[in-house]
Scaffold this motif. Structure first.
Motif, PDB file in Angstrom:
ATOM      1  N   CYS A 249       0.869  -1.058   0.165  1.00 33.36           N
ATOM      2  CA  CYS A 249       0.088   0.070   0.139  1.00 33.36           C
ATOM      3  C   CYS A 249       0.846   1.232   0.041  1.00 33.36           C
ATOM      4  N   THR A 250       0.526   2.353  -0.913  1.00 32.48           N
ATOM      5  CA  THR A 250       1.170   3.513  -0.724  1.00 32.48           C
ATOM      6  C   THR A 250       0.640   4.195   0.505  1.00 32.48           C
ATOM      7  N   VAL A 251       1.795   4.520   1.488  1.00 30.53           N
ATOM      8  CA  VAL A 251       1.442   5.005   2.816  1.00 30.53           C
ATOM      9  C   VAL A 251       1.821   6.631   2.805  1.00 30.53           C
ATOM     10  N   LYS A 252       2.397   7.103   1.787  1.00 32.61           N
ATOM     11  CA  LYS A 252       2.883   8.715   1.998  1.00 32.61           C
ATOM     12  C   LYS A 252       3.360   9.054   0.517  1.00 32.61           C
ATOM     13  N   THR A 253       2.949  10.026   0.117  1.00 31.11           N
ATOM     14  CA  THR A 253       3.249  10.794  -1.209  1.00 31.11           C
ATOM     15  C   THR A 253       3.834  12.072  -0.979  1.00 31.11           C
ATOM     16  N   GLY A 254       4.927  12.527  -1.832  1.00 31.09           N
ATOM     17  CA  GLY A 254       5.409  13.696  -1.707  1.00 31.09           C
ATOM     18  C   GLY A 254       6.884  13.733  -2.149  1.00 31.09           C
ATOM     19  N   GLU A 255       7.632  14.837  -1.847  1.00 31.22           N
ATOM     20  CA  GLU A 255       8.627  14.817  -2.565  1.00 31.22           C
ATOM     21  C   GLU A 255       9.802  14.084  -1.868  1.00 31.22           C
ATOM     22  N   TYR A 256      10.911  13.473  -2.636  1.00 31.06           N
ATOM     23  CA  TYR A 256      11.893  12.414  -2.243  1.00 31.06           C
ATOM     24  C   TYR A 256      12.504  12.936  -0.794  1.00 31.06           C
ATOM     25  N   LYS A 257      12.737  14.461  -0.675  1.00 34.88           N
ATOM     26  CA  LYS A 257      13.571  14.693   0.598  1.00 34.88           C
ATOM     27  C   LYS A 257      12.716  14.564   1.746  1.00 34.88           C
ATOM     28  N   ASP A 258      11.514  14.773   1.734  1.00 34.77           N
ATOM     29  CA  ASP A 258      10.527  14.650   2.754  1.00 34.77           C
ATOM     30  C   ASP A 258      10.441  13.110   3.010  1.00 34.77           C
ATOM     31  N   LEU A 259      10.261  12.132   1.828  1.00 32.99           N
ATOM     32  CA  LEU A 259       9.850  10.886   2.124  1.00 32.99           C
ATOM     33  C   LEU A 259      10.954   9.904   2.560  1.00 32.99           C
ATOM     34  N   GLU A 260      12.508  10.176   2.268  1.00 39.18           N
ATOM     35  CA  GLU A 260      13.494   9.672   2.600  1.00 39.18           C
ATOM     36  C   GLU A 260      13.773   9.375   3.993  1.00 39.18           C
ATOM     37  N   PRO A 261      13.788  10.269   4.827  1.00 41.47           N
ATOM     38  CA  PRO A 261      13.986  10.034   6.134  1.00 41.47           C
ATOM     39  C   PRO A 261      12.641   9.293   6.811  1.00 41.47           C
TER      40      PRO A 261
END
Length: 91
Positions: free
Chosen positions: A64-76
């Protein structure tokens, strides 16, 4: 070219440049529903209901996709989910 056409063109180019990424959470046979739900609430800022729905989708659909956004926000966030023992990746 009119101002409206130019603005629409600029928006179209900007939309292509700023591409959202997704954190996908995968099913496993290790983590409990409560652990997954608590992790999603803590790491992804989900409500309890959102996290519960994601946990059910992961359980029955396998991912399941649990979060969508810019890579710099998702990586941590993805790193934290991995640290908590969940199986996730950014796509």
């Amino acid at each position: 070219m009119s101002t409206i056409e130019k603005t629409q063109e600029d928006v179209s180019v900007l939309e292509q440049v700023v591409k959202d990424h997704e954190i996908v959470l995968f099913n496993d046979d290790v983590n409990t529903f409560d652990h997954v739900i608590e992790s999603l609430v803590s790491v992804c800022d989900h409500t309890w209901e959102q996290a519960e729905q994601c946990a059910m989708l992961v359980h029955y659909k396998g991912k399941c996709t649990v979060k969508t956004g810019e890579y710099k926000d998702l990586e941590p966030r993805c790193s934290m989910l991995l640290t908590l023992g969940l199986s996730a990746e950014i796509v």
